[in-house]
Design an enzyme around this catalytic site. Structure first.
Site, short mmCIF file in Angstrom:
data_model
loop_
_atom_site.label_atom_id
_atom_site.label_comp_id
_atom_site.label_asym_id
_atom_site.label_seq_id
_atom_site.Cartn_x
_atom_site.Cartn_y
_atom_site.Cartn_z
N LYS A 50 36.24 42.56 55.11
CA LYS A 50 35.61 41.24 55.07
C LYS A 50 35.82 40.51 56.41
O LYS A 50 34.91 39.86 56.93
CB LYS A 50 36.20 40.41 53.91
CG LYS A 50 35.78 40.94 52.55
CD LYS A 50 36.57 40.33 51.39
CE LYS A 50 36.20 41.05 50.09
NZ LYS A 50 36.93 40.58 48.91
N GLN A 92 41.57 37.08 46.36
CA GLN A 92 41.37 38.53 46.23
C GLN A 92 41.98 39.03 44.92
O GLN A 92 43.13 38.73 44.62
CB GLN A 92 42.03 39.22 47.44
CG GLN A 92 41.75 40.70 47.54
CD GLN A 92 40.29 41.01 47.85
OE1 GLN A 92 39.68 40.38 48.71
NE2 GLN A 92 39.73 41.99 47.16
N ASP A 113 32.62 34.28 45.57
CA ASP A 113 32.64 35.52 44.76
C ASP A 113 31.66 35.41 43.59
O ASP A 113 31.33 36.42 42.97
CB ASP A 113 34.05 35.79 44.21
CG ASP A 113 34.82 36.80 45.06
OD1 ASP A 113 34.18 37.51 45.85
OD2 ASP A 113 36.06 36.88 44.90
#
Ligand code: NDP
Length: 271
Positions: A50, A92, A113
């Site tokens: 990322k 995460q 997300d």
């Protein structure tokens, strides 16, 4: 037959180039915060991917790395600060169970997300929202590779909240007819063989063998399994001899997931 490759890396590179153009119109670079708790090696490697993508497109990514024993209160406080200072914010996964309640503290407008219940609810209603990155990436890869799902029978193996379920909604909205399979499905092969478009997100190598695939079908292998032989998907390698088109692992869905995270971050910065 040898399947055409659905090249996620190439399509992701095109999306990154489009994002650089969008970012050039903004007054300042989009800001994305990635919060990691503990030292899960897979998480560390996803965050590295990322960070590299963010650097390529011009997003400022800040990695907040907290120790494994971080308290729920501390994580909630950090999320609340980042809600105000950043355009996009993600924690995460996987996260220790006791810290899961912190996730809903991410405000829907920052939830790049696309996991917040408000964003998932809007997706279900067909309203604009930040969409979960993996299913959104699969849709984008299919459309941009001329494998539109419209009118197709799509069979999904897996019903998780982050892949299978939101993908079923997106495919339905794109006019596919959708079957969702899971561990209680009786005779999985009977269903997978009906698929024009087969998406496998089970998290187990060799979940789909070549005899479970209709010759010429489009197969999207979402699986990322770390084995002694290296990174493998959920389909047996010989599925490539039966499928008409197939996503590679690595280089298929993975880069598309990251490209959709970058897209969501730019969208959040534009709003
Ligand atoms: P989960 O473990 O949350 O869900 C797996 C799903 O597959 C469950 O619904 C489960 O059914 C079903 N399933 C498992 N085995 C079988 C089987 N033999 N037959 C039928 N159904 C089965 O996984 P995720 O959805 O989070 O991830 C799936 C895979 O995709 C993983 O390998 C993950 O690493 C990968 N992934 C890849 C991403 C990428 O960017 N490339 C992003 C996200 C995930 P049940 O509900 O009954 O348990």
């Amino acid at each position: 037959m040898n399947a055409d490759i659905l090249d996620g890396r190439a399509v992701a590179a095109t999306i990154e180039s489009e994002l650089r153009t969008r970012i050039a119109q903004l007054a300042s670079a989009p800001r994305l915060a990635v919060v990691q708790v503990g030292d899960d090696p897979a998480s560390t490697s996803y965050i590295r991917a990322k960070s590299r993508a963010a650097e390529r497109v011009g997003i400022k990514l800040a990695h907040h790395h907290l120790p494994a024993g971080t308290s729920l209160k501390k994580l909630k406080t950090l999320i609340e600060q980042l809600n105000s200072s950043e355009h996009g914010l993600l924690v995460q996964l996987p996260l220790p169970d006791k810290l899961e309640p912190a996730l809903t503290r991410i405000v829907p407008e920052r939830d790049v997300d696309g996991f917040h219940p408000v964003n998932l609810g809007k997706l279900l209603r067909g309203e604009p929202a930040l969409r979960p990155c993996t299913p959104a990436g699969i849709m984008e890869l299919l459309e941009r590779s001329n494998h539109s799902p419209a009118g197709k029978h799509a069979v999904i193996v897996g019903r998780s909240n982050i892949v299978g379920k939101p993908l079923a909604v997106m495919l339905t909205q794109a006019n596919a007819t959708v079957t969702v399979c899971h561990t209680a499905t009786v005779e999985l092969a009977h269903h997978t063989r009906q698929a024009d478009l087969l998406i496998v997100a089970a998290g187990q190598p060799d979940t789909v063998a070549p005899e479970m695939v209709r010759p010429g079908a489009t197969v999207v292998d979402v699986g990322v399994n770390r084995t002694a032989a290296g990174l493998v998907g959920d389909c047996a390698p010989s599925v490539a001899e039966v499928a008409g088109a197939l996503t590679p692992v690595p280089g298929g869905v993975g880069p598309m997931t990251v490209a959709m995270l970058m897209t969501n971050t730019v969208t959040a910065a534009e709003d």
